[in-house]
Design a protein around this motif. Structure first.
Motif, mmCIF file in Angstrom:
data_model
loop_
_atom_site.group_PDB
_atom_site.id
_atom_site.type_symbol
_atom_site.label_atom_id
_atom_site.label_comp_id
_atom_site.label_asym_id
_atom_site.label_seq_id
_atom_site.Cartn_x
_atom_site.Cartn_y
_atom_site.Cartn_z
ATOM 1 N N SER A 1 0.730 -1.393 -0.116
ATOM 2 C CA SER A 1 -0.121 0.031 -0.147
ATOM 3 C C SER A 1 0.713 1.117 -0.069
ATOM 4 O O SER A 1 0.539 2.259 -0.398
ATOM 5 C CB SER A 1 -0.934 -0.121 1.268
ATOM 6 N N SER A 2 2.118 1.100 0.511
ATOM 7 C CA SER A 2 3.066 2.327 0.345
ATOM 8 C C SER A 2 3.745 2.468 -0.985
ATOM 9 O O SER A 2 4.416 3.219 -1.133
ATOM 10 C CB SER A 2 4.104 2.109 1.385
ATOM 11 N N GLY A 3 3.223 1.807 -1.960
ATOM 12 C CA GLY A 3 4.186 1.914 -3.256
ATOM 13 C C GLY A 3 5.191 0.922 -3.364
ATOM 14 O O GLY A 3 5.872 0.802 -4.452
ATOM 15 N N ALA A 4 5.656 0.049 -2.420
ATOM 16 C CA ALA A 4 6.930 -0.767 -2.681
ATOM 17 C C ALA A 4 6.471 -1.741 -3.563
ATOM 18 O O ALA A 4 5.612 -2.431 -3.835
ATOM 19 C CB ALA A 4 7.105 -1.235 -1.315
ATOM 20 N N ARG A 5 7.829 -2.016 -4.316
ATOM 21 C CA ARG A 5 7.749 -3.417 -5.037
ATOM 22 C C ARG A 5 8.240 -4.540 -4.440
ATOM 23 O O ARG A 5 8.795 -4.655 -3.249
ATOM 24 C CB ARG A 5 8.627 -2.928 -6.431
ATOM 25 N N ASN A 6 8.060 -5.701 -5.325
ATOM 26 C CA ASN A 6 8.345 -6.898 -4.531
ATOM 27 C C ASN A 6 9.914 -6.876 -4.148
ATOM 28 O O ASN A 6 10.286 -7.198 -3.090
ATOM 29 C CB ASN A 6 8.387 -8.164 -5.406
ATOM 30 N N ALA A 7 10.864 -6.428 -4.817
ATOM 31 C CA ALA A 7 12.356 -6.215 -4.597
ATOM 32 C C ALA A 7 12.577 -5.626 -3.213
ATOM 33 O O ALA A 7 13.176 -5.755 -2.517
ATOM 34 C CB ALA A 7 13.408 -5.771 -5.568
ATOM 35 N N ASP A 8 11.709 -4.417 -3.155
ATOM 36 C CA ASP A 8 11.680 -3.394 -1.974
ATOM 37 C C ASP A 8 11.199 -4.053 -0.895
ATOM 38 O O ASP A 8 12.089 -4.177 0.262
ATOM 39 C CB ASP A 8 11.065 -2.144 -2.153
ATOM 40 N N ILE A 9 10.132 -4.861 -0.860
ATOM 41 C CA ILE A 9 9.722 -5.618 0.280
ATOM 42 C C ILE A 9 10.587 -6.605 0.842
ATOM 43 O O ILE A 9 10.937 -6.729 1.756
ATOM 44 C CB ILE A 9 8.239 -6.233 -0.065
ATOM 45 N N ALA A 10 11.276 -7.328 -0.326
ATOM 46 C CA ALA A 10 12.122 -8.196 -0.094
ATOM 47 C C ALA A 10 13.482 -7.941 0.945
ATOM 48 O O ALA A 10 13.775 -8.266 1.931
ATOM 49 C CB ALA A 10 12.621 -8.925 -1.146
ATOM 50 N N ALA A 11 13.783 -6.732 0.414
ATOM 51 C CA ALA A 11 15.051 -6.205 0.903
ATOM 52 C C ALA A 11 14.429 -5.791 2.427
ATOM 53 O O ALA A 11 15.407 -5.702 3.561
ATOM 54 C CB ALA A 11 15.584 -4.975 0.241
ATOM 55 N N ARG A 12 13.522 -5.074 2.519
ATOM 56 C CA ARG A 12 12.741 -4.641 3.752
ATOM 57 C C ARG A 12 12.621 -5.444 4.928
ATOM 58 O O ARG A 12 12.948 -5.384 6.135
ATOM 59 C CB ARG A 12 11.568 -3.694 3.710
ATOM 60 N N LEU A 13 12.267 -6.804 4.395
ATOM 61 C CA LEU A 13 11.890 -7.857 5.518
ATOM 62 C C LEU A 13 13.002 -8.898 5.617
ATOM 63 O O LEU A 13 12.810 -9.761 6.200
ATOM 64 C CB LEU A 13 10.614 -8.549 4.996
ATOM 65 N N THR A 14 13.956 -8.619 4.802
ATOM 66 C CA THR A 14 15.099 -9.764 4.856
ATOM 67 C C THR A 14 14.596 -10.988 4.322
ATOM 68 O O THR A 14 14.892 -12.117 5.051
ATOM 69 C CB THR A 14 15.807 -9.464 6.010
ATOM 70 N N VAL A 15 13.947 -10.867 3.210
ATOM 71 C CA VAL A 15 13.543 -12.520 2.761
ATOM 72 C C VAL A 15 13.673 -12.213 1.192
ATOM 73 O O VAL A 15 13.976 -11.365 0.567
ATOM 74 C CB VAL A 15 12.097 -12.693 3.044
#
Length: 356
Positions: free
Chosen positions: A303-317
């Motif tokens: 919902s914040s506009g993050a892409r899959n790659a950004d989410i993976a980096a943020r959550l360390t997955v």
């Protein structure tokens, strides 16, 4: 000084220059016509000397310039290619035709490893020697060690001429033996401050000997090829950046579209004693409760506009894990795409805040 003495001096001078000049490429050693006095007529002998002079000029001056012209034309054609791989594939044939050599091999250099690559054979593609050579270099990796000729070429960034490959102890003996190279030249392709590739050329199966002029021609081609390498790599990087920017704006447009579609509700803040929230709120809140804590984190980041790659980096997955979470969210919220996830999550989160 009479005419005969002058003619003898001219003959001696031309012979001296011919003896000191480097042997030309092309047809091999210049065959000097017999200039011994066969005619007492000095005018006839001077005509013979003039013919020799013309032949000498053609072999030692005109032909080298013609080779450099062909090198420039070959490099001009290679410059039209847009990718590094395309240049690597086309360079051996271009070099062989420009410098009139029988075989050319281009290799990549990765650290201290020599990786023989594309091989071009001007004649005799079905020759057993060439077939064996092509099979041998397929996926061949050679470690560059101290004392190896190619290691010295890489270190000094200078070309080399091997006039007797069988007797030269610094060559890579298995490759020379299978290729049956009697002599060869090698030049580094220095791009981006380091040696990116090596060019090897020989004249198998021709008997023409390689000369310092062949070495210089190969070096000139390698210097031009280095510039083309750098251009091709730059173009590829620009294309990659352009695609990333395009994808970023596409994702941003999708996110903005979801936000635009989400309902906007203006409500007054309620005192603690306010009437209980509508029955629909607990129902929508219960939909959000179907998600695991990790899935709610993923939905919030979407919902914040993050892409899959950004989410993976943020959550360390990994991105694969993120995709799995998104798939579960779609199923649990009974929606079909990311835009609907964002819209549903924002609505549920808003209702939950109002209820609390």
């Amino acid at each position: 000084m009479d005419l005969r003495e002058r003619w003898l001096d001219l003959v001696a001078a031309v012979r001296s220059v011919a003896a000191q000049a480097p042997a030309p490429s092309g047809d091999g050693v210049l065959e000097q016509p017999e200039l011994a006095l066969r005619d007492t007529n000095p005018w006839s002998s001077l005509a013979e000397l003039a013919d020799f002079s013309r032949a000498f000029r053609e072999r030692t001056i005109d032909r080298p310039f013609e080779t450099r012209r062909r090198i420039n034309q070959a490099l001009s054609r290679l410059r039209e290619l847009d990718t590094f791989a395309a240049v690597m594939a086309a360079a051996p044939a271009a070099l062989a035709h420009a410098c009139e050599v029988g075989r050319v091999m281009i290799s990549r250099i990765s650290g201290s490893t020599w990786l023989p690559g594309n091989l071009y054979v001007a004649t005799g593609e079905d020759d057993p020697v060439n077939r064996s050579l092509r099979e041998y270099i397929h996926e061949l990796r050679i470690q560059l060690t101290n004392g190896m000729l190619e290691a010295e070429v890489v270190r000094r960034r200078a070309p080399a001429l091997v006039t007797d490959a069988a007797a030269e102890p610094r060559t890579f003996e298995p490759l020379v033996r299978i290729a049956r190279s009697r002599a060869y030249v090698v030049a580094p392709v220095v791009a981006g401050g380091s040696v990116a590739a090596l060019l090897h050329a020989d004249n198998y199966p021709s008997a023409r000997l390689l000369t310092p002029l062949d070495r210089d021609n190969l070096h000139a081609f390698a210097e031009g090829l280095a510039v083309i390498f750098e251009r091709a790599v730059t173009l590829e990087r620009m294309a990659l950046q352009r695609e990333r920017v395009r994808q970023f704006f596409a994702d941003a447009e999708e996110t903005v579209g979801a936000l635009y579609a989400a309902p906007v509700r203006l409500t007054r803040s309620q005192p603690p004693t306010a009437a209980p929230a509508s029955a629909a709120a607990p129902e929508r809140r219960s939909e959000l409760d179907l998600l695991t804590p990790r899935e709610r984190e993923v939905a919030a980041l979407l919902s914040s506009g993050a892409r899959n790659a950004d989410i993976a980096a943020r959550l360390t997955v990994s991105e694969t894990t993120v995709k799995s979470h998104v798939k579960n969210i779609l199923r649990k919220l009974q929606v079909s795409n990311r835009s609907e996830v964002i819209s549903r999550y924002l609505r549920l989160a808003h209702d939950g805040e109002q209820r609390s």
